[in-house]
Design a protein around this motif. Structure first.
Motif, PDB file in Angstrom:
ATOM      1  N   THR A 192      22.366  10.722  15.325  1.00  0.00           N
ATOM      2  CA  THR A 192      21.689  11.180  14.325  1.00  0.00           C
ATOM      3  C   THR A 192      21.785   9.937  13.301  1.00  0.00           C
ATOM      4  O   THR A 192      20.966   9.682  12.232  1.00  0.00           O
ATOM      5  N   GLU A 193      22.358   8.955  13.752  1.00  0.00           N
ATOM      6  CA  GLU A 193      22.491   7.646  12.906  1.00  0.00           C
ATOM      7  C   GLU A 193      22.716   6.298  13.649  1.00  0.00           C
ATOM      8  O   GLU A 193      23.773   6.251  14.379  1.00  0.00           O
ATOM      9  N   VAL A 194      21.857   5.469  13.844  1.00  0.00           N
ATOM     10  CA  VAL A 194      21.860   4.294  14.458  1.00  0.00           C
ATOM     11  C   VAL A 194      22.206   2.872  13.494  1.00  0.00           C
ATOM     12  O   VAL A 194      21.331   2.575  12.648  1.00  0.00           O
ATOM     13  N   VAL A 195      23.475   2.440  13.694  1.00  0.00           N
ATOM     14  CA  VAL A 195      23.710   1.286  12.689  1.00  0.00           C
ATOM     15  C   VAL A 195      24.105   0.057  13.840  1.00  0.00           C
ATOM     16  O   VAL A 195      24.851   0.277  14.883  1.00  0.00           O
ATOM     17  N   ARG A 196      23.250  -0.924  13.446  1.00  0.00           N
ATOM     18  CA  ARG A 196      23.490  -2.039  14.258  1.00  0.00           C
ATOM     19  C   ARG A 196      22.912  -3.372  13.649  1.00  0.00           C
ATOM     20  O   ARG A 196      22.493  -3.328  12.313  1.00  0.00           O
ATOM     21  N   GLY A 197      22.899  -4.590  14.265  1.00  0.00           N
ATOM     22  CA  GLY A 197      22.702  -5.846  13.633  1.00  0.00           C
ATOM     23  C   GLY A 197      21.334  -5.930  13.504  1.00  0.00           C
ATOM     24  O   GLY A 197      20.322  -5.133  13.974  1.00  0.00           O
ATOM     25  N   MET A 198      20.997  -6.521  12.297  1.00  0.00           N
ATOM     26  CA  MET A 198      19.612  -6.768  11.751  1.00  0.00           C
ATOM     27  C   MET A 198      18.618  -7.426  12.697  1.00  0.00           C
ATOM     28  O   MET A 198      17.331  -7.084  12.338  1.00  0.00           O
ATOM     29  N   ASP A 199      18.939  -7.881  13.727  1.00  0.00           N
ATOM     30  CA  ASP A 199      17.950  -8.458  14.782  1.00  0.00           C
ATOM     31  C   ASP A 199      17.396  -7.339  15.360  1.00  0.00           C
ATOM     32  O   ASP A 199      16.273  -7.612  16.161  1.00  0.00           O
ATOM     33  N   LEU A 200      17.643  -6.076  15.317  1.00  0.00           N
ATOM     34  CA  LEU A 200      17.144  -5.016  16.024  1.00  0.00           C
ATOM     35  C   LEU A 200      16.147  -4.227  15.118  1.00  0.00           C
ATOM     36  O   LEU A 200      15.630  -3.030  15.531  1.00  0.00           O
ATOM     37  N   LEU A 201      15.931  -4.588  13.823  1.00  0.00           N
ATOM     38  CA  LEU A 201      15.333  -3.773  13.114  1.00  0.00           C
ATOM     39  C   LEU A 201      13.807  -3.495  13.669  1.00  0.00           C
ATOM     40  O   LEU A 201      13.065  -2.608  13.700  1.00  0.00           O
ATOM     41  N   GLY A 202      13.143  -4.818  14.113  1.00  0.00           N
ATOM     42  CA  GLY A 202      11.762  -4.786  14.461  1.00  0.00           C
ATOM     43  C   GLY A 202      11.820  -4.011  15.890  1.00  0.00           C
ATOM     44  O   GLY A 202      10.590  -3.569  16.261  1.00  0.00           O
ATOM     45  N   SER A 203      12.925  -3.341  16.532  1.00  0.00           N
ATOM     46  CA  SER A 203      12.637  -2.306  17.631  1.00  0.00           C
ATOM     47  C   SER A 203      12.706  -0.906  17.170  1.00  0.00           C
ATOM     48  O   SER A 203      12.188  -0.323  18.283  1.00  0.00           O
ATOM     49  N   ALA A 204      12.918  -0.803  16.019  1.00  0.00           N
ATOM     50  CA  ALA A 204      13.085   0.793  15.488  1.00  0.00           C
ATOM     51  C   ALA A 204      11.723   1.165  15.682  1.00  0.00           C
ATOM     52  O   ALA A 204      11.794   2.432  16.134  1.00  0.00           O
TER      53      ALA A 204
ATOM     54  N   ASN B 288      29.235  -8.738  15.498  1.00  0.00           N
ATOM     55  CA  ASN B 288      29.443  -7.472  16.052  1.00  0.00           C
ATOM     56  C   ASN B 288      30.601  -6.662  15.456  1.00  0.00           C
ATOM     57  O   ASN B 288      30.365  -5.286  15.306  1.00  0.00           O
ATOM     58  N   VAL B 289      31.709  -7.150  15.172  1.00  0.00           N
ATOM     59  CA  VAL B 289      32.859  -6.598  14.493  1.00  0.00           C
ATOM     60  C   VAL B 289      32.071  -5.877  13.057  1.00  0.00           C
ATOM     61  O   VAL B 289      32.344  -4.814  12.844  1.00  0.00           O
ATOM     62  N   PHE B 290      31.263  -6.831  12.324  1.00  0.00           N
ATOM     63  CA  PHE B 290      30.829  -6.189  11.031  1.00  0.00           C
ATOM     64  C   PHE B 290      30.013  -4.810  11.301  1.00  0.00           C
ATOM     65  O   PHE B 290      30.126  -3.931  10.878  1.00  0.00           O
ATOM     66  N   ALA B 291      29.165  -5.155  12.236  1.00  0.00           N
ATOM     67  CA  ALA B 291      28.310  -4.031  12.601  1.00  0.00           C
ATOM     68  C   ALA B 291      28.798  -2.864  13.028  1.00  0.00           C
ATOM     69  O   ALA B 291      28.648  -1.573  12.334  1.00  0.00           O
ATOM     70  N   GLY B 292      29.912  -3.016  13.835  1.00  0.00           N
ATOM     71  CA  GLY B 292      30.704  -1.898  14.303  1.00  0.00           C
ATOM     72  C   GLY B 292      31.634  -1.366  13.298  1.00  0.00           C
ATOM     73  O   GLY B 292      31.769   0.079  13.194  1.00  0.00           O
ATOM     74  N   LEU B 293      32.081  -1.975  12.337  1.00  0.00           N
ATOM     75  CA  LEU B 293      32.832  -1.455  11.309  1.00  0.00           C
ATOM     76  C   LEU B 293      31.949  -0.681  10.240  1.00  0.00           C
ATOM     77  O   LEU B 293      32.337   0.580   9.991  1.00  0.00           O
ATOM     78  N   LEU B 294      30.574  -1.068   9.908  1.00  0.00           N
ATOM     79  CA  LEU B 294      29.847  -0.357   9.067  1.00  0.00           C
ATOM     80  C   LEU B 294      29.411   0.843   9.912  1.00  0.00           C
ATOM     81  O   LEU B 294      29.051   2.301   9.347  1.00  0.00           O
ATOM     82  N   ALA B 295      29.328   0.958  11.104  1.00  0.00           N
ATOM     83  CA  ALA B 295      28.808   2.010  11.790  1.00  0.00           C
ATOM     84  C   ALA B 295      29.845   3.023  11.899  1.00  0.00           C
ATOM     85  O   ALA B 295      29.574   4.412  11.689  1.00  0.00           O
TER      86      ALA B 295
END
Ligand code: GLU
Length: 311
Positions: free
Chosen positions: A198-210, A21-28
């Protein structure tokens, strides 16, 4: 005119953040701040049993401890049912909703697994029930939205091109559960859309939800955001880091490390730094680039990251 970049943190306050979660938050945060944009924080607490305000407060403190700040916090999802109701009615007006009476076991027996995220492709059992057939059920239904035979394509900032045909790879999906609770896909689309994200950055597990969210964005009249689905962090033995790995949750990390060490280890793992040295998120802004983030997993090498301590 330059785009007004808006990103978001959308944590589920059901426990401490783990390193993933920290990694995804950092990149966002880095992506938005490197473009001079603003960050929105939103608590995704639709699941009232697993989430709490205590966890939400801890999450806020943890983000600030890491040096990941935000500009506004919008209302938590648990307070927005009225708003979601309006969008749900819009789907009804469009003639796209139907009640689904399938039980959980029926769904899992009859339906094929979904390719990307392990959920199933709905076979359409309740799609064309007659009014008499509907009345014959004595239980409250969930509500599904019909999907078109349409392929949704996106150019993911981390994963590159991704596409999904909603009818064959997803099927009609639930937007409101039988107990009346709106589901994540609807809530996240409404919340991101209304906040002007305008930008959604989150974990790879949610790619299929996009693609489901892009479909709802189109129906609700929201522009599509850019997406960045951040690789999963894997332990050296290939195990996925999750909230269950208590050792790597922020509570444990805070006992042993300074925030700059945690940020530095992640920055090193994804190639922003040549060595795992202490650094603040702000100091990483100049070395941030999406081109360095590729693929769906990053291995954390214990011999390289603070040997014997972080993993
Ligand atoms: N609330 C979700 C989570 O904590 C993230 C949802 C999203 O970023 O769209 O996993």
């Amino acid at each position: 005119m330059a785009e007004n970049v808006v990103g978001r943190f959308a944590p589920t306050p059901s426990g401490r953040m783990h390193l993933g979660n920290v990694f995804a938050g950092l990149l966002a945060w880095l992506s938005v701040r490197s473009q001079g944009g603003s960050m929105v924080l939103r608590m995704e607490d639709l699941d009232r049993e697993r989430t709490s305000e205590e966890f939400a407060e801890t999450l806020r403190k943890d983000l600030l401890w890491l040096g990941l700040d935000w500009d506004t916090e919008t209302a938590p999802q648990s307070q927005r049912s009225r708003v979601y109701e309006g969008y749900f009615e819009k789907l009804r007006d469009l003639g796209l909703l139907y009640p689904c009476y399938c039980t959980r076991s029926q769904l899992h027996n009859v339906n094929a697994p979904h390719q990307s995220d392990g959920t199933y492709v709905y076979s359409g059992t309740c799609r064309n029930l007659t009014p008499a057939q509907r009345e014959a059920f004595s239980r409250a239904p969930a509500w599904r939205v019909r999907v078109p035979q349409e392929t949704y394509k996106l150019e993911d900032l981390a994963q590159g091109p991704f596409s999904q045909d909603l009818s064959t790879q997803c099927g009609d999906f639930v937007v409101r559960r039988a107990d009346g609770v709106f589901v994540y896909q609807l809530a996240v689309t409404v919340d991101d859309g209304e906040a002007g994200v305008t930008e959604v950055v989150r974990g790879m597990d949610l790619l299929g939800s996009a693609p489901r969210q892009m479909y709802l964005q189109k129906l609700f009249g929201f522009p599509h955001p850019r997406y960045g689905h951040v690789p999963m962090l894997l332990a050296p033995d290939g195990r996925r880091l999750s909230k269950r790995d208590r050792d790597l949750d922020l509570g444990q990390l805070q006992k042993n490390f300074a925030p700059e060490q945690v940020i530095g280890a992640l920055a090193y793992a994804c190639g922003f730094l040549d060595r795992p040295e202490s650094v603040s998120p702000k100091e990483l802004i100049p070395s941030f680039s999406w081109s360095k983030i590729r693929g769906n997993a990053i291995y954390l090498d214990e011999t390289l990251l603070f040997p014997g301590q972080l993993l």
